[in-house]
Design an enzyme around this catalytic site. Structure first.
Site, short mmCIF file in Angstrom:
data_model
loop_
_atom_site.label_atom_id
_atom_site.label_comp_id
_atom_site.label_asym_id
_atom_site.label_seq_id
_atom_site.Cartn_x
_atom_site.Cartn_y
_atom_site.Cartn_z
N HIS A 18 -0.11 -3.44 -0.14
CA HIS A 18 -1.04 -4.22 -0.95
C HIS A 18 -1.54 -3.40 -2.14
O HIS A 18 -1.45 -3.84 -3.30
CB HIS A 18 -2.22 -4.67 -0.09
CG HIS A 18 -3.22 -5.50 -0.82
ND1 HIS A 18 -3.21 -6.88 -0.80
CD2 HIS A 18 -4.28 -5.15 -1.60
CE1 HIS A 18 -4.21 -7.33 -1.53
NE2 HIS A 18 -4.87 -6.31 -2.03
N GLU A 19 -2.03 -2.21 -1.87
CA GLU A 19 -2.58 -1.38 -2.94
C GLU A 19 -1.47 -0.85 -3.86
O GLU A 19 -1.69 -0.67 -5.05
CB GLU A 19 -3.38 -0.21 -2.36
CG GLU A 19 -4.56 -0.64 -1.48
CD GLU A 19 -5.54 -1.56 -2.21
OE1 GLU A 19 -5.61 -1.52 -3.45
OE2 GLU A 19 -6.23 -2.34 -1.52
N HIS A 22 -0.96 -3.34 -6.60
CA HIS A 22 -1.95 -3.16 -7.67
C HIS A 22 -1.58 -1.97 -8.54
O HIS A 22 -1.63 -2.04 -9.78
CB HIS A 22 -3.33 -2.92 -7.06
CG HIS A 22 -3.95 -4.12 -6.41
ND1 HIS A 22 -3.97 -5.37 -6.99
CD2 HIS A 22 -4.60 -4.25 -5.22
CE1 HIS A 22 -4.59 -6.22 -6.19
NE2 HIS A 22 -4.98 -5.57 -5.11
#
Length: 419
Positions: A18-19, A22
């Protein structure tokens, strides 16, 4: 111990992916990413690569990417401050020593008159009373050092707010997107290992205690008809068998091109809605191919997405209560139960959690990615950004409420655990 390992691996992977989404999209947009963190709270481990510090923190409740411009700078250099300057080979300032200047005897001490770290990248100041005002140019990757901790400056074109609406939206949306991508990849791996059911009326495996093994059925046998009714798919075959529990049925079977008839009495098994279903003790045939695995990954991810949205709808309409929600303690317990069922079931569980994380983060709630996307959307409609202080306050309140919800759900988990 197996449960703990499974939780660490699965949640570590979900948060990392997820990160990472980003981080990658933010870097592609030219945003300075100061930190990539797994967990919250005190640092356990960290290292720096290029411009980003990668950290693992104590509380494994998520993660974050700290982008320049999202939060106010921790150190403000104002006129009248005395700072030390260090220079690179090009004569530009590459380090500004805020305090403890005695530890850097080779730095040039100036009294700041004017400093611009965002646009002009200059610092003006006086070295002593005998020198006039001098202007020094600052390298775009210069650092300021406070308490011997170096932090890279963030020129405006490296800040989150300087990028276009599309670039910022992509950097925010990329996190949840990568959770869906991870689910597809995990389910593809599952399909390649376990195989995918083939919708043909062919015996895959025969169980040890069913009617099929007593009748002499073998793996690869094709069911041609049941009680004179021809069957062409696995679904057609099973629907007839399930509709006749504890009934004797006549099967026409094909084996290596030859036909023969067998009689089998179905057994009884409770279905998902507590109805009685007929079974004969066979499993569907399985196949393994890359194209089918890709299709399986996407279709299964779509089905999980629909199921989670249906559950959210039931929660909103009151058909589910908060008691049905699981927090960290509940998920930990469920993961332990799933891990005991084997690695393949754990693959499916990881995919479900990944889809769930992606959906939850896209909800239009403050402090979540979906809430931030709402503010970016409003900016696109208005033609100007929302006041950062007001947006920050909304996210702060939203985060506080989410933490309160987390505490309530965790308390429910603990109560269930001891009931």
């Amino acid at each position: 111990m197996n449960t703990l390992i499974a939780v660490i691996v699965i949640f570590g992977l979900l948060v990392f992916i997820h990160e990472w989404g980003h981080l990658i999209f933010a870097k592609r947009a030219g945003i300075l990413c100061r930190e990539f963190a797994i967990g919250f709270g005190p640092k356990i481990f960290s290292f720096k690569k290029n411009e980003t510090v990668y950290t693992i923190r104590l509380l494994p409740l998520g993660g974050f990417v700290r982008m320049a411009g999202e939060d106010p700078e921790m150190v403000h250099i104002k006129p009248g401050y005395e700072i030390g300057l260090l220079f690179n080979d090009s004569g530009k300032v590459n380090r500004m020593i805020i305090n403890n200047k005695s530890k850097h005897p080779d730095c040039k001490i100036i009294q700041v008159e004017k400093i611009d770290l965002e646009h002009d990248l200059i610092v003006q100041g006086y070295v002593d009373d005998n020198e006039g005002l001098t202007t020094y140019h600052i390298d775009e990757k210069a650092e300021y050092v406070y308490d011997e901790q170096a932090t890279q400056i963030a020129p405006y074109d490296r800040q989150f707010g300087s990028k276009t609406v599309g670039q910022r939206a992509a950097a925010i949306f990329a996190g949840p997107l990568m959770n869906f991508v991870l689910a597809v990849v995990v389910l593809m791996a599952y399909a390649m290992i376990a195989g995918m059911p083939v919708d043909e009326p062919v015996v895959g495996d025969v169980t040890d205690d069913g009617a099929a093994i007593e009748a002499g059925l073998e793996s690869g046998d094709r069911i041609v008809s049941i009680d004179g009714q021809s069957v062409d798919t696995w679904e057609e075959m099973t629907s007839i068998i399930q509709a006749n529990p504890n009934e004797t049925l006549q099967f026409e079977v094909e084996r290596e091109g030859e036909l023969f008839d067998v009689s089998m009495t179905t057994q009884e098994r409770e279905g998902p809605e507590e109805e009685e279903l007929g079974v004969i003790g066979v499993t569907a045939p399985m196949e393994r191919n890359f194209g089918g695995a890709i299709l399986f990954g996407f279709t299964q991810t779509y089905e999980y997405t629909v199921l989670i949205f249906e559950a959210l709808g039931m929660l909103i309409t009151g058909q589910f209560s908060l008691d049905h929600l699981a927090g960290p303690v509940g998920i930990y317990n469920y993961t332990g139960e799933v891990a005991a069922m084997g690695i393949l079931v754990l693959f499916q569980w990881a995919a479900i959690l990944s889809v769930n994380l992606g959906i939850i983060n896209l909800l239009p709630l403050p402090a979540l990615d979906g809430g931030r996307l709402i503010f970016i959307g409003l900016e696109a409609v208005r033609g100007k950004p929302i006041d950062p202080q007001k947006e920050g306050l909304v996210h702060f309140v939203g985060f506080a409420l989410l933490m309160l919800l987390m505490l309530v759900v965790t308390w429910n988990d603990i109560n269930k655990f001891f009931m």
